[in-house]
Structure formats: C-alpha cells, structure tokens
Design an enzyme around this catalytic site. Structure first.
Site, PDB file in Angstrom:
ATOM      1  N   GLY A 263      67.919  27.323  30.327  1.00 47.13           N
ATOM      2  CA  GLY A 263      68.035  28.921  30.277  1.00 47.13           C
ATOM      3  C   GLY A 263      67.236  29.738  29.346  1.00 47.13           C
ATOM      4  N   SER A 264      66.983  30.626  28.619  1.00 44.85           N
ATOM      5  CA  SER A 264      66.819  31.897  28.138  1.00 44.85           C
ATOM      6  C   SER A 264      66.637  30.747  26.931  1.00 44.85           C
ATOM      7  CB  SER A 264      67.186  33.260  28.852  1.00 44.85           C
ATOM      8  OG  SER A 264      68.139  33.280  27.638  1.00 44.85           O
ATOM      9  N   THR A 265      66.156  31.064  25.248  1.00 42.98           N
ATOM     10  CA  THR A 265      66.259  30.915  24.342  1.00 42.98           C
ATOM     11  C   THR A 265      66.769  31.858  23.838  1.00 42.98           C
ATOM     12  OG1 THR A 265      63.935  30.114  24.124  1.00 42.98           O
ATOM     13  CG2 THR A 265      65.073  30.834  22.329  1.00 42.98           C
TER      14      THR A 265
ATOM     15  N   GLY B  23      70.474  30.085  25.383  1.00 43.76           N
ATOM     16  CA  GLY B  23      70.662  29.093  24.433  1.00 43.76           C
ATOM     17  C   GLY B  23      71.178  28.780  22.978  1.00 43.76           C
TER      18      GLY B  23
ATOM     19  N   GLU C 256      67.828  23.032  27.244  1.00 42.57           N
ATOM     20  CA  GLU C 256      65.988  23.185  27.741  1.00 42.57           C
ATOM     21  C   GLU C 256      65.874  25.011  27.966  1.00 42.57           C
ATOM     22  OE1 GLU C 256      64.002  20.930  27.970  1.00 42.57           O
ATOM     23  OE2 GLU C 256      65.371  19.164  28.309  1.00 42.57           O
TER      24      GLU C 256
ATOM     25  N   CYS D  76      59.766  27.153  33.510  1.00 39.39           N
ATOM     26  CA  CYS D  76      60.271  26.807  32.874  1.00 39.39           C
ATOM     27  C   CYS D  76      58.028  26.235  31.837  1.00 39.39           C
ATOM     28  CB  CYS D  76      61.289  25.584  32.409  1.00 39.39           C
ATOM     29  SG  CYS D  76      61.310  23.911  32.525  1.00 39.39           S
TER      30      CYS D  76
HETATM   31  P1  NAD Z   1      69.425  32.432  32.086  1.00 36.90           P
HETATM   32  O1  NAD Z   1      69.781  31.906  29.940  1.00 36.90           O
HETATM   33  O2  NAD Z   1      69.300  34.213  31.845  1.00 36.90           O
HETATM   34  O3  NAD Z   1      70.415  31.682  32.676  1.00 36.90           O
HETATM   35  C1  NAD Z   1      70.992  30.446  32.250  1.00 36.90           C
HETATM   36  C2  NAD Z   1      72.327  30.366  32.824  1.00 36.90           C
HETATM   37  O4  NAD Z   1      73.164  30.785  31.681  1.00 36.90           O
HETATM   38  C3  NAD Z   1      72.875  30.906  33.981  1.00 36.90           C
HETATM   39  O5  NAD Z   1      73.989  30.408  34.642  1.00 36.90           O
HETATM   40  C4  NAD Z   1      73.920  32.124  33.426  1.00 36.90           C
HETATM   41  O6  NAD Z   1      74.961  32.665  34.441  1.00 36.90           O
HETATM   42  C5  NAD Z   1      74.014  31.456  31.761  1.00 36.90           C
HETATM   43  N1  NAD Z   1      74.403  32.306  31.334  1.00 36.90           N
HETATM   44  C6  NAD Z   1      74.592  34.089  30.682  1.00 36.90           C
HETATM   45  N2  NAD Z   1      75.303  34.059  30.166  1.00 36.90           N
HETATM   46  C7  NAD Z   1      76.049  33.122  29.065  1.00 36.90           C
HETATM   47  C8  NAD Z   1      76.269  32.933  27.942  1.00 36.90           C
HETATM   48  N3  NAD Z   1      76.739  34.031  26.942  1.00 36.90           N
HETATM   49  N4  NAD Z   1      77.008  31.572  27.966  1.00 36.90           N
HETATM   50  C9  NAD Z   1      76.603  30.714  28.316  1.00 36.90           C
HETATM   51  N5  NAD Z   1      76.282  30.591  29.659  1.00 36.90           N
HETATM   52  C10 NAD Z   1      75.690  32.337  29.930  1.00 36.90           C
HETATM   53  O7  NAD Z   1      68.084  32.276  31.883  1.00 36.90           O
HETATM   54  P2  NAD Z   1      67.713  32.479  34.030  1.00 36.90           P
HETATM   55  O8  NAD Z   1      66.658  34.212  33.795  1.00 36.90           O
HETATM   56  O9  NAD Z   1      68.646  31.693  34.521  1.00 36.90           O
HETATM   57  O10 NAD Z   1      66.360  31.614  33.447  1.00 36.90           O
HETATM   58  C11 NAD Z   1      65.177  31.568  32.801  1.00 36.90           C
HETATM   59  C12 NAD Z   1      64.464  31.006  31.961  1.00 36.90           C
HETATM   60  O11 NAD Z   1      65.047  30.146  32.054  1.00 36.90           O
HETATM   61  C13 NAD Z   1      63.350  30.817  31.369  1.00 36.90           C
HETATM   62  O12 NAD Z   1      63.334  31.561  29.998  1.00 36.90           O
HETATM   63  C14 NAD Z   1      62.631  29.775  31.380  1.00 36.90           C
HETATM   64  O13 NAD Z   1      61.933  29.446  30.938  1.00 36.90           O
HETATM   65  C15 NAD Z   1      64.061  28.573  31.033  1.00 36.90           C
HETATM   66  N6  NAD Z   1      64.213  27.724  32.058  1.00 36.90           N
HETATM   67  C16 NAD Z   1      63.804  26.553  30.786  1.00 36.90           C
HETATM   68  C17 NAD Z   1      63.672  25.068  31.650  1.00 36.90           C
HETATM   69  C18 NAD Z   1      63.384  23.507  30.626  1.00 36.90           C
HETATM   70  O14 NAD Z   1      64.076  23.066  31.317  1.00 36.90           O
HETATM   71  N7  NAD Z   1      63.088  24.143  29.402  1.00 36.90           N
HETATM   72  C19 NAD Z   1      63.925  24.788  32.767  1.00 36.90           C
HETATM   73  C20 NAD Z   1      63.976  26.161  33.388  1.00 36.90           C
HETATM   74  C21 NAD Z   1      63.944  27.530  33.560  1.00 36.90           C
END
Ligand code: NAD
Length: 480
Positions: A227-229, A232, A249, A283
């Site tokens: 997900g997002s940095t 993360g 990731e 991503c």
């Molecule tokens: P996001 O970080 O908003 O959400 C990812 C997941 O985390 C979701 O299931 C969300 O419900 C959960 N989440 C939200 N808050 C949380 C918390 N406090 N603790 C634990 N989990 C929580 O990301 P997104 O908007 O779903 O995805 C887009 C981002 O993901 C982009 O920045 C993209 O570059 C990145 N991404 C990275 C990869 C990689 O392999 N590096 C792959 C796909 C997407």
C-alpha cells in the site's frame, strides 16, 4: 454493456460473499457507478476471532509437509481457473480495469500462475559448514499466522502474492482487503477455500483500523503489507509491540530515462504500457519520463500516437484496454496534479481534462510535456493515467534527478543500444531496474523496493524466505 444477470456465475459469486440485505456497505461499479453488491464490514472482535481460528489451524497445516501443501496450492490454482471468467468480470466492475489487455483476465490468470509457481519453488536447507568438527545448516520453518493487508489497484493478484508463499511455507493467513475492492478479494478467497482446509485462509473485510489491529495482534508473526508509504510507516509502529516481521511494498515514483539517440518509434508501445498499465494505477508503473533533448519531441509525439490508438471505456466492453480511476479520491489527485502542472507551464499533449462523456471517474491518457522537477506532477506519485515528460541535456543530470526521489521501487533505462543501457542501469536507486521495458514481473524474479518504497522481497526463493523462520541446526562434524 452486459448485465450481471446474464452472467449467472458472477452473480452467484457475489451472492456467496456479500453482506445480508441492509447490512455492510454498497460497492459501486467503477465505470457505471451502479451498485454491484454489499461488502460485509467486520469488527475488531471478528478479526480477533479470525486470528484465533488461523492460529488453531496452523500446526496441522504445517504438519502436512511441503508436498501436500503444494498439492493444495495447485488445486486452488485449478479452482481459480475454473472460475476465471466470473472472477474477471467482478474484478473488472469493482476495480474498473477492462477485461482485455493487461487487465482483469490477465490478473486472474496471474493469480493461478503465481500459486503454481509457489508450489514449484523449493526452499532447500542450506549447508553452512560440513567439516570434521562441525555440521551446521540453515532450515526454514513456518512462522505461524501471517497478516496480509492488500491495496485496491491489483487486489486479487497482490493478495495472492501475499497468501501463496505463506501457505506454501506452512503459515496460515488472515487477509484484510482494501475497503475499495473487498468483493474481488472475498470472491477469490472463497474460490480458493473450496479446496483448502478450513481456517488456513480467512478474509476479514473492513476499514483501515482492522489492518492496524491485524498488524499489532499478539498472535501475528508476520505482516505482509502492500500500500502507500504513509500507511507503511503506521504498520511499522503497529508492530512495535508484537515484533512481527514485516514486508513493506510501498508507493513508488518510478523514473524512466531515454538515452540520447534512441529510436522513439521502436520503444513507444513499451513506454506507453510501462506508464499506463492498469490506467496508471500500478505501483511499479513509470511515473516520470526523462527524455534526452535529441529525441524529446519524437518520443512525445510517438507516445501521443499510441495514446490516440488505445481505447478507454467501461471494462466489460471487450474493445477497451484502459478504464476509469477506481475511486473518487484517486480521480481528484490526478485532476489536481494535471491542473497544477498546467499552471506551472506544462504543455498538455493529449488529454488534460476529465472524460465526462465516458463516466464520472474517467480521465483520459494525459501526456504533459515541458514540466520539470519541483512541479508536483513530477515529484508526487500520480497513480493514474498521466505522465510528465521531462527534457534533459546531460545524462548525469538525468540520473541525479531520477535518484532524488524519496522512493525507489522500479526504474528503467531506454536505448537503441541495450548494452549501453545496461551499463547505466545499476546507477538507478531502485529495487528493480528494467532495460527497454518497465514494470514486467515474473514469479521467480524477486521484487521489492528501496528507500521510501519499503523493504523485503516477494517472489521466488527470496519470497518464500520472507514468510519463514530461519533456524540454524548445529551439530558434530564428520569426525564424531
Ligand atoms: P493504502 O495504504 O491506502 O491502503 C492499503 C491497505 O492498508 C488497505 O487495505 C487499507 O485498508 C489498509 N490500511 C489503511 N490504514 C491502515 C492502518 N493504519 N494500518 C493497517 N492497514 C491500514 O494504499 P492503497 O491506496 O490501497 O494503494 C495504493 C498505494 O499502494 C500506492 O501508493 C501504490 O504505489 C502502493 N502499491 C505498492 C505496491 C508495491 O508492490 N510496492 C503494489 C501496489 C500498490
């Protein structure tokens, strides 16, 4: 456009996983904004219950041994293949990606391919020393319960990347899908669970706080997060108490560099898909393109030509290969970045304003030339169908600018002379650098980021290691 009633297998899948009438949240078709179904919303107590069940199921799953677990993974892959079209249609409507092109059917096919690859990959004990005095080897054992948290852009495939290796190594998995695309992951897990033993794989849909609860749970030994940095960083904080291992990731702002003298027409198609796969919501898509002055206008025009020939529209229409943004927040980000780039002198070559004629969340492929570093479209992750194209004259300067980002997921170097490109490649500060391509992944080739893009590797043998506990077994050597 086709009606779900006309595809009963998809309707049956949704029926199987959705919330009861009046419960849960409405999930909309990303293209048409019609209601697809209702996603269940689970509580923290439900999550605790899922972890407890996964923990109870883990010893028997581990005890099955590699052979039997691999057989289960192959059966799960077969089950996905048997339901492929229904899964692809649901994915297409909920996520927005078209059925065709490198999109929904491709993603579902990737899920079964990855599971089969996990089953075919061995992680053998590694003999460290074998002499007269000492025999020491490294073996890899299951960790316990793995908590998986996945995003909305490739919801099925990324979930499988987290689930497959963990099951392969004898861990059980609790997965929290993105609340933007829960039905896709629930349907995928439901299909896999037709063949897996009870409770080795449990999906718990709900808001981000469930993810935080999962990451901090005392019985979770490992967190696989994509997900997002920003989130993360919160995952790392959440794991301070349970000391769970973490694979992160995270986001990227991948740069591509086109070297002097490169033939624009030869690379245009691959450049285009490197940037616009999944309508840019990927991503490791190319998010900034640096092009040498000598070929700058050629590359801009060649990309514009590909853009004009590439159809965008609702995903269920077989002719489309680009779709809508998945959600309004991402649409707003793309619109804001394009408007800001225009205000900073960016030249819009194609696109540049919402494609309202296609629907609420459609934004056309937008190429913005004559922008440079310091403009938000270059510095931030756009995660949508817009690409800034930056002119450079000095190759050293281009690499310095590409490497100035705080993230480092992927990168690419483009040249009519691949040997020259290869010589430059390792200067990129990124987990992967591609030559004359961008974003291609393979289940046997490790993938991960550096800097703000996270740490840990997925895929291949390295991916299996990341969901296992290494144990040293040390004993007497041959003399004894
Ligand atoms: P996001 O970080 O908003 O959400 C990812 C997941 O985390 C979701 O299931 C969300 O419900 C959960 N989440 C939200 N808050 C949380 C918390 N406090 N603790 C634990 N989990 C929580 O990301 P997104 O908007 O779903 O995805 C887009 C981002 O993901 C982009 O920045 C993209 O570059 C990145 N991404 C990275 C990869 C990689 O392999 N590096 C792959 C796909 C997407």
């Amino acid at each position: 456009m086709s009606d779900p009633i006309q595809f009963p297998a998809e309707a049956a899948l949704i029926e199987r996983v959705q919330a009861a009438d009046g419960e849960g949240r409405e999930i909309l078709d990303a293209a048409t904004r019609e209601v697809i179904g209702r996603a269940p919303v689970r509580s923290c107590e439900d999550l605790d219950d899922a972890v407890a069940r996964a923990k109870a199921a883990q010893p028997a799953w581990e005890a099955l041994g590699h052979e039997q677990r691999c057989e289960y993974l192959r059966k799960a892959a077969d089950a996905i293949d048997a339901n492929a079209e229904a899964l692809a249609r649901l994915l297409s409507r909920e996520q927005g990606k078209p059925l065709n092109g490198p999109n929904a059917r491709f993603e579902v096919g990737g899920c079964s391919a990855w599971l089969r690859s996990n089953a075919a990959t061995a992680l053998e004990p590694q003999v460290l020393i074998d002499d007269e005095h000492l025999h020491a080897e490294l073996v890899y054992k299951a960790l316990g319960v793995v908590g998986a948290i996945s995003p909305w852009n490739w919801p099925m495939m990324i979930s499988v990347w987290q689930i497959g290796p963990a099951l392969r190594m004898g861990d059980t998995v609790v997965i929290k899908p993105s609340s933007n695309t829960p039905l896709s992951v629930l349907a995928l897990v439901s299909v896999m669970n037709e063949v897996l033993p009870p409770d080795v794989l449990i999906a718990v849909p709900g808001p981000g706080e469930l993810g935080a609860r999962l990451a901090s749970h005392p019985d979770v030994a490992k967190v696989m997060f994509t997900g997002s940095t920003e989130v993360g960083r919160r995952i790392v904080e959440s794991t301070a108490g349970n000391l769970a291992r973490v694979t992160l990731e995270l986001g990227g702002n991948d740069a591509g560099i086109v070297l002097p003298g490169t033939d624009a027409s030869a690379i245009a198609q691959d450049l285009f898909w490197g940037a616009f796969i999944n309508t840019g919501q990927t991503c490791a898509a190319m998010k900034r393109l640096y092009v040498h002055d000598s070929v700058y206008e050629d590359v801009v025009q060649a990309l514009a030509e590909v853009a004009r020939q590439t159809p965008m529209g609702p995903g269920l229409d077989e002719g489309n290969v680009l779709g809508p943004l998945q959600n309004k927040a991402q649409f707003d980000t793309v619109e804001r970045l394009v408007e800001d780039a225009k205000a900073h002198g960016g030249r819009v070559v194609t696109g540049g304003a919402p494609a309202t004629e296609l629907g609420e969340l459609f934004y056309p492929v937008t190429l913005v030339a004559d922008v440079t570093d310091g403009v938000a479209l270059v510095d931030e992750e756009q995660f949508g169908p817009v690409l800034p194209i930056i002119r450079y004259t000095d190759v050293e300067d281009a690499f310095a600018r590409a490497n100035a980002a705080e993230v480092g997921l992927g990168a690419s170097v483009w040249s009519s002379d691949p040997t020259e490109a290869r010589a430059y490649a390792t200067r990129m500060q990124s987990g992967t650098v591609w030559i004359n391509a961008h974003g291609g992944l393979h289940p046997m080739v490790p993938f991960g980021g550096v800097k703000g893009s996270g740490y840990g590797l997925e895929f291949g043998v390295e991916g299996l290691k990341s969901v296992a506990a290494p144990q040293v077994v040390s004993g007497p050597g041959r003399k004894h």
